[in-house]
Design an enzyme around this catalytic site. Sequence first.
Site, short mmCIF file in Angstrom:
data_model
loop_
_atom_site.label_atom_id
_atom_site.label_comp_id
_atom_site.label_asym_id
_atom_site.label_seq_id
_atom_site.Cartn_x
_atom_site.Cartn_y
_atom_site.Cartn_z
N LYS A 26 0.83 -1.21 0.00
CA LYS A 26 0.00 0.00 0.00
C LYS A 26 0.86 1.25 0.00
O LYS A 26 0.50 2.25 -0.64
CB LYS A 26 -0.90 0.03 1.23
CG LYS A 26 -1.97 -1.03 1.19
CD LYS A 26 -2.94 -0.80 2.31
CE LYS A 26 -3.90 -1.97 2.39
NZ LYS A 26 -4.95 -1.77 3.36
N GLU A 33 -3.25 6.82 8.74
CA GLU A 33 -4.11 7.67 7.91
C GLU A 33 -5.20 8.25 8.79
O GLU A 33 -5.59 7.62 9.78
CB GLU A 33 -4.79 6.83 6.80
CG GLU A 33 -4.02 6.71 5.53
CD GLU A 33 -4.73 5.86 4.47
OE1 GLU A 33 -5.87 5.42 4.70
OE2 GLU A 33 -4.12 5.63 3.43
N HIS A 93 -15.38 -6.76 6.09
CA HIS A 93 -14.58 -6.61 4.88
C HIS A 93 -14.90 -7.64 3.81
O HIS A 93 -14.17 -7.78 2.84
CB HIS A 93 -13.08 -6.60 5.18
CG HIS A 93 -12.73 -5.54 6.18
ND1 HIS A 93 -12.82 -4.21 5.88
CD2 HIS A 93 -12.34 -5.61 7.47
CE1 HIS A 93 -12.49 -3.50 6.95
NE2 HIS A 93 -12.20 -4.33 7.93
N ARG A 122 -6.21 -7.87 -10.06
CA ARG A 122 -6.82 -9.12 -10.52
C ARG A 122 -8.20 -8.83 -11.09
O ARG A 122 -8.71 -7.72 -10.98
CB ARG A 122 -6.99 -10.06 -9.32
CG ARG A 122 -7.91 -9.43 -8.27
CD ARG A 122 -8.29 -10.36 -7.13
NE ARG A 122 -9.28 -9.76 -6.25
CZ ARG A 122 -9.03 -8.92 -5.27
NH1 ARG A 122 -7.78 -8.56 -5.02
NH2 ARG A 122 -10.00 -8.43 -4.53
C1 MV4 Z 1 -10.10 3.22 5.34
C2 MV4 Z 1 -11.31 3.50 5.98
C3 MV4 Z 1 -11.45 4.72 6.58
N1 MV4 Z 1 -10.45 5.61 6.57
N2 MV4 Z 1 -9.12 4.14 5.33
C4 MV4 Z 1 -10.99 -1.36 4.43
C5 MV4 Z 1 -10.47 -2.26 3.36
C6 MV4 Z 1 -9.27 -1.58 2.81
N3 MV4 Z 1 -9.25 -1.74 1.40
C7 MV4 Z 1 -9.40 -0.15 3.22
N4 MV4 Z 1 -10.47 -0.08 4.16
C8 MV4 Z 1 -10.81 1.08 4.74
N5 MV4 Z 1 -9.86 2.06 4.74
C9 MV4 Z 1 -9.31 5.30 5.95
N6 MV4 Z 1 -8.33 6.20 5.96
C10 MV4 Z 1 -12.29 2.53 5.97
C11 MV4 Z 1 -12.05 1.32 5.37
C12 MV4 Z 1 -13.12 0.39 5.46
C13 MV4 Z 1 -13.74 -0.10 4.35
C14 MV4 Z 1 -13.36 0.29 3.08
C15 MV4 Z 1 -13.97 -0.22 1.99
C16 MV4 Z 1 -15.00 -1.13 2.15
C17 MV4 Z 1 -15.40 -1.52 3.37
C18 MV4 Z 1 -14.78 -1.01 4.50
C19 MV4 Z 1 -15.22 -1.41 5.73
C20 MV4 Z 1 -14.61 -0.93 6.82
C21 MV4 Z 1 -13.56 -0.04 6.71
#
Ligand code: MV4
Length: 501
Positions: free
Chosen positions: A118, A202, A237, A294
């Site tokens: 990341k 973050e 997730h 993917r």
């Molecule tokens: C975040 C966020 C809030 N703030 N980053 C979860 C999966 C990963 N791909 C990144 N994710 C998140 N990153 C910041 N700075 C909240 C999530 C997140 C989330 C993101 C996408 C889909 C579902 C989620 C469920 C919980 C938290």
Amino acid sequence: MRSIKKILVANRGEIALRIMRTAREMNIATVAVFSEADRKSPHVRYADEAICIGPAPSSESYLRGDKIIQVCKDLNVDAIHPGYGFLSENAGFAKMVQGAGIIFIGPSPEAIEVMGSKLAAKQAASQYNIPMVPGTETAITDRAEAKTRAREIGYPILIKASAGGGGKGMRVVDNETDFDEQMDRAVSEAQTSFGDGSVFIEKYITSPKHIEIQILGDQHGNIIHLFERECSIQRRHQKVIEEAPSISISNETRVEMGRCAIDVAKSCGYYGAGTVEFILDEKGNFYFLEMNTRLQVEHPVTEEITGVDLVKQMIYIAEGKPLAIKQSDLSIKGHAIEVRVYAEDASNNFLPDVGTLHTYMKPDGNGVRVDDGFEQGMDIPIYYDPMIAKLITYGADREEAMQKMTRAIDEYQISGVQTTLPFCKFVMNHPAFVSGEFDTNFVSTHFQPEMLVEEIKEDSLKLAAIISASLLKKSEPGAGFVSASENKKASSWKLRSLRNH
Ligand code: MV4
């Protein structure tokens, strides 16, 4: 340019079938690999040739890159499609495949590697004007410095593992008092899960929507986007419902997100199909999070609204052909929704429910697509992801797609295992879903297990009626669950597998 005449699909279940179907349309021969648990799976029968590569656990079968490459050599395979999961985002495997003179249907090992980190991904993307959540640009080495940065950003903050993905290795920190404890946990978790303890912080966006952009890039530097998918309805997730387009973004935002996604792809010289993940905050600001290198589970909704077969494009790209689709050729037509049918009991904390599919009758009709890899009578193995099927509906607009989904869920009859279908019906008819006023917290905000009691009761009554009707029918000669045309299909599959083994 090297034309592909035979593809090995290094995967199982619905995605293996999905890929083989397109290959067959393109007159490309298919090879299935399978574990001992999947001997009777449809993907094995559908393929022109099929080879058992080991015992049920994926570490001894679907993850055995060495065995899979050996099968390619033995059977003169030109290319490997990895599907999703398993070896699909393994840069080392992609490199081994190339080293063996086989085409990897996917991005370069280098692009997989950069986007697998990341921090490296954010660093690469920073050459372009792409909005990112405020945070640290490098892995945290000095705690005092990190705390200062956290205070500047403002709590709550999120600690993320650089090697993580899909929500693994993330920790929310509400205030400075908790910082050290959560940091210790995050680092040790990252070290044990990924073998890499690098973490960064973050600002935590508390109620985001998850929106991702599908891209396609060729080996000549052309990159296009195929609009967005809205994937906010998830639990722990794991996505449950996805749709395209999103009702939460304006056309202006869509164009801007598309441009950003293409720039992210450019930043790592991307080719193949890929997905650039963003979150959208309450104010409508979006931020780049990461890129998935993917074909994704939810790709069908994009296929429905654009009319593009993504697997076909992946194969053309892998052959070295320039993209035949220009950005200006693409537009959004209609609306598509996908629900994932998991063998899980939503009324019991989504506990996996493995067993035998005693009844399995899928919906059909206008605007309904089912991508599955199981049949009636089959066992759902405990070794793999418990997803039984993806149910996709397509309509002229969102309302029609939702109506078709509710109808299709009602038609879907599964007995022997609990599934997430009643839960999906609950969501489909929830005012917050219907109005579009939902975010990634939808399930914890709006759902309690007791809400499904009525749904499940209604369902089992309907099923009891169907089963008793079919028992009556079975006593009549020539009647039963399987239609004559399905019987014919099954026998041609059988003939094919008999010829090959
Ligand atoms: C975040 C966020 C809030 N703030 N980053 C979860 C999966 C990963 N791909 C990144 N994710 C998140 N990153 C910041 N700075 C909240 C999530 C997140 C989330 C993101 C996408 C889909 C579902 C989620 C469920 C919980 C938290």
